[in-house]
Design a protein around this motif. Structure first.
Motif, short mmCIF file in Angstrom:
data_model
loop_
_atom_site.label_atom_id
_atom_site.label_comp_id
_atom_site.label_asym_id
_atom_site.label_seq_id
_atom_site.Cartn_x
_atom_site.Cartn_y
_atom_site.Cartn_z
N LYS A 97 0.84 -1.19 0.00
CA LYS A 97 0.00 0.00 0.00
C LYS A 97 0.88 1.25 0.00
O LYS A 97 1.89 1.31 0.71
N ARG A 98 0.48 2.23 -0.82
CA ARG A 98 1.22 3.49 -0.85
C ARG A 98 0.72 4.42 0.24
O ARG A 98 -0.48 4.66 0.36
N THR A 99 1.63 4.93 1.04
CA THR A 99 1.27 5.80 2.15
C THR A 99 1.18 7.25 1.69
O THR A 99 1.47 7.58 0.53
N LYS A 105 4.42 0.37 1.85
CA LYS A 105 4.59 -0.52 2.99
C LYS A 105 3.72 -1.76 2.80
O LYS A 105 2.72 -1.74 2.06
#
Length: 300
Positions: A97-99, A105
């Motif tokens: 997942k892109r923060t 992460k």
């Protein structure tokens, strides 16, 4: 500025004249088409340039559906078909997942109800490139055979080449005529059915338009781009053929000139009239308008 902007809008034909199509039509070095996607022309969308290996495969999924037993949980949800397992809403799988900080992460992603578990996908190889397996080759060649209505190409075992003395074209023609004259009944001509070339393992290798690299540095031009370039060239040829030589001389000079005075002098005006009286400017606008009218006539 307003006067310059207005004049620039008037001289659009001159700009088109400077950028008119000349020379050989160069194939587009891109995997994008320059033809607008409107209601009149349907441009087939370009697919990805790499094969994607998905596990389990569609063939394996269908085999399990046809032969495997079905298992349901207490809620009546299907959780298994043969070796295929499905989520009941409580299982999780690893995902990325892109923060907010644009970093990536690893997270535990909750699989929705009915989602197949354990599926994987990865880039396998460039489409049509090296490393294809036998099944890919068979399906690819069968597609072309079905499309053209011919048999799947196959390679015949060749005989060793025997090198002999060389002959000129005239000597070969004389030998052929002598053979015809000495043969009262010629053998029956054997005609082979239509087919596809078999010099390469993949028939698709003979179609350069299907070899589009990810960098856009290979592949053939879309037929819409080529035909559009041909039509544009025909319009320009027809428009320029009926233009007067004096107008073309003015346009040619205007493309390279640094001032209106140079344009007027090229049209035969005196230096004072071309510069101080605005003769060069008016002559350029007249030639530009004549070109615009000619292009409009042959574009209709």
């Amino acid at each position: 500025m307003a006067r310059h902007g207005s004049l620039a809008e008037q001289l659009t034909a001159l700009l088109a004249y400077r950028n008119r199509p000349e020379g050989p039509i160069e194939p587009m070095q891109s995997n994008w088409t320059v033809v607008p996607a409107n209601d009149d022309i349907a441009v087939k969308s370009f697919s990805h340039e790499r094969d994607l290996r998905v596990t389990p495969s569609v063939e394996e999924i269908m085999r399990q559906v046809e032969t495997g037993d079905v298992e349901k949980n207490a809620k009546g949800q299907t959780v298994r078909i043969g070796n295929l397992r499905f989520s009941d809403g409580t299982q999780t799988e690893k995902a990325f997942k892109r923060t907010g900080g644009r970093s990536v992460k690893e997270v535990n992603f909750v699989m929705p109800v009915g989602a197949m578990l354990g599926c994987r996908e990865q880039a396998d190889r460039a489409s049509g490139g090296k490393g294809y397996d036998g099944d890919y080759k068979r399906r690819s060649n069968q597609y072309f055979a079905d499309t053209f209505g011919v048999d799947v190409p196959s390679k015949a075992k060749g005989k060793p080449r025997k090198n002999g003395p060389g002959f000129s074209k005239d000597e070969l023609r004389a030998m052929r005529d002598e053979a015809f004259a000495n043969t009262p009944v010629l053998p029956e001509v054997k005609r082979y059915p239509a087919g596809l070339p078999a010099t390469r393992d993949l028939v698709s290798d003979h179609f350069i338009g299907m070899k589009v690299a990810a960098t856009g540095q290979a592949g053939g031009a879309a037929w819409q781009d080529v035909s559009g370039a041909i039509v544009q060239r025909e319009i320009w040829d027809a428009a320029l053929s009926e233009m007067k030589g004096a107008d073309l001389a003015v346009l040619d000079k205007a493309v390279r000139a640094d001032s209106y005075a140079e344009v007027g002098i090229a049209a035969g005006q005196t230096s004072a009239y071309a510069d101080k009286k605005g003769g060069g400017r008016r002559r350029l606008i007249a030639a530009n308008d004549n070109l615009a009218a000619s292009l409009k006539k042959h574009s209709a």
